[in-house]
Design a protein around this motif. Sequence first.
Motif, mmCIF file in Angstrom:
data_model
loop_
_atom_site.group_PDB
_atom_site.id
_atom_site.type_symbol
_atom_site.label_atom_id
_atom_site.label_comp_id
_atom_site.label_asym_id
_atom_site.label_seq_id
_atom_site.Cartn_x
_atom_site.Cartn_y
_atom_site.Cartn_z
ATOM 1 N N ALA A 99 0.831 -1.214 0.000
ATOM 2 C CA ALA A 99 0.000 0.000 0.000
ATOM 3 C C ALA A 99 0.862 1.259 0.000
ATOM 4 N N ARG A 100 1.916 1.267 0.816
ATOM 5 C CA ARG A 100 2.754 2.461 0.924
ATOM 6 C C ARG A 100 3.689 2.602 -0.269
ATOM 7 N N GLY A 106 3.254 5.877 -7.127
ATOM 8 C CA GLY A 106 2.193 6.560 -7.869
ATOM 9 C C GLY A 106 2.258 8.054 -7.699
ATOM 10 N N LEU A 107 2.655 8.496 -6.504
ATOM 11 C CA LEU A 107 2.823 9.924 -6.239
ATOM 12 C C LEU A 107 3.930 10.514 -7.105
ATOM 13 N N GLU A 108 5.004 9.763 -7.295
ATOM 14 C CA GLU A 108 6.110 10.233 -8.135
ATOM 15 C C GLU A 108 5.702 10.367 -9.598
ATOM 16 N N ARG A 109 4.805 9.507 -10.059
ATOM 17 C CA ARG A 109 4.439 9.480 -11.474
ATOM 18 C C ARG A 109 3.261 10.382 -11.812
ATOM 19 N N THR A 110 2.545 10.882 -10.810
ATOM 20 C CA THR A 110 1.395 11.761 -11.075
ATOM 21 C C THR A 110 1.632 13.110 -10.419
ATOM 22 N N SER A 111 0.856 13.418 -9.418
ATOM 23 C CA SER A 111 1.019 14.666 -8.658
ATOM 24 C C SER A 111 0.401 14.475 -7.290
ATOM 25 N N TRP A 195 1.216 8.902 -16.327
ATOM 26 C CA TRP A 195 0.002 9.022 -15.528
ATOM 27 C C TRP A 195 -0.806 7.730 -15.504
ATOM 28 N N ILE A 196 -0.741 6.949 -16.564
ATOM 29 C CA ILE A 196 -1.525 5.704 -16.588
ATOM 30 C C ILE A 196 -0.988 4.734 -15.549
ATOM 31 N N ASN A 197 0.327 4.489 -15.568
ATOM 32 C CA ASN A 197 0.921 3.603 -14.561
ATOM 33 C C ASN A 197 0.770 4.174 -13.159
ATOM 34 N N GLY A 198 0.939 5.491 -13.023
ATOM 35 C CA GLY A 198 0.777 6.103 -11.715
ATOM 36 C C GLY A 198 -0.640 5.959 -11.180
#
Length: 377
Positions: A99-100, A106-111, A195-198
């Motif tokens: 989870a973490r 995901g935070l690194e790949r999106t915003s 963004w898709i992977n994130g």
Amino acid sequence: MEAHGCCWRSLHPNFFHSSQPYILSIFASVCYAGLNYASMVSLDKGMSAYVLVAYGDALATLVTAAFVLAFESRMNRPKMNMMILMEVFLLGLLGAVLARTLYYTGLERTSSTFASVMSNLFPSMTFLLAIIFRMEKLEMRKITSQAKVVGTVVALGGAMLMTLYKGIIVISMSSRHPHHSTARTASSSSVDKDWINGSLMLIGSALTRSGSSVLQARTIKKYPAPISLTCLTSLFGTFQAMVLSFAIERKASVWKLGWDLRLLSISYSGIMVFGVATYIQFLVIRKRGPVFAAVFNPLSTVIVALADLLVLRQSLHMGSMVGAILIILGLYMVLWAKNKENKKEMSLDEEFCQDTSSNPPNTNQDPKHVVKEQEAW
């Protein structure tokens, strides 16, 4: 003796005892609200998300182990069997690692804004999993079930509204340097990052966190020692995160720490989130179930908005105000429904206590028949 005890508790309600799950859940929401800031500090400084999880779990293990020795060392705990050990291993894998790690990557790949929105899928997913595993009753003819469904959807919609829609400025804080850089960075990075992977990683983070929350409700009943469970979960999570980190991050330099903000953020995430907030979640889930604990998650979004207003001197927009009202409204609907169901269960327990006190069990009964009745109950 036990029947007399449960009757006494139902006849003499304690205000602090009844309000304790609410206070603890709000405090856990405050801890989770600060996690976004702490993790962003470490990730912006170039720290690996896998190493961040490993360090956080290791620190949580040390802190909770000290509390185990102080408060649960003399406790008559049930024996640890292989089934409970396997469940704790899964708790470490689902909640303490997957989870973490998925959230940070995901935070690194999106915003940060998008990650904040996706994290609010956690209450809805927990609600669905609790229904699937029959930990939560859903009878749509009853008003309590309708309130839980509508309240979950309203709170989720309010959280999304707060993060995706701004609107007009309602409260403008005097600041000579508005924080346009954050919005500009988020908008420009949205084109560059995957963004898709994130997005898939953030959805996976919410799903694994929900699965961990449902599994916690099962494990805490078998092993009612929340501090020890928190410590063991963090311990398993430390080893699992280290294996994952060594498999992905081959450079030894990623493990290097200094007396800087990265160490402070690791300390916060390890102690306040991986340790204290996880322990609080065990306590609340044991008393009120996984849905009650999960429904407070959108409250973190409101706390972040208030922190931006008071600390960072950012303006408060109409979308944030309306979203906060919807979150509070949805939270109230779910808590009202859970309180109604809890009162009904307490009244049934009180009736059972009165029946057992007025009609004591027949001691001349066959012992085998008594054992069968107790097992059935």
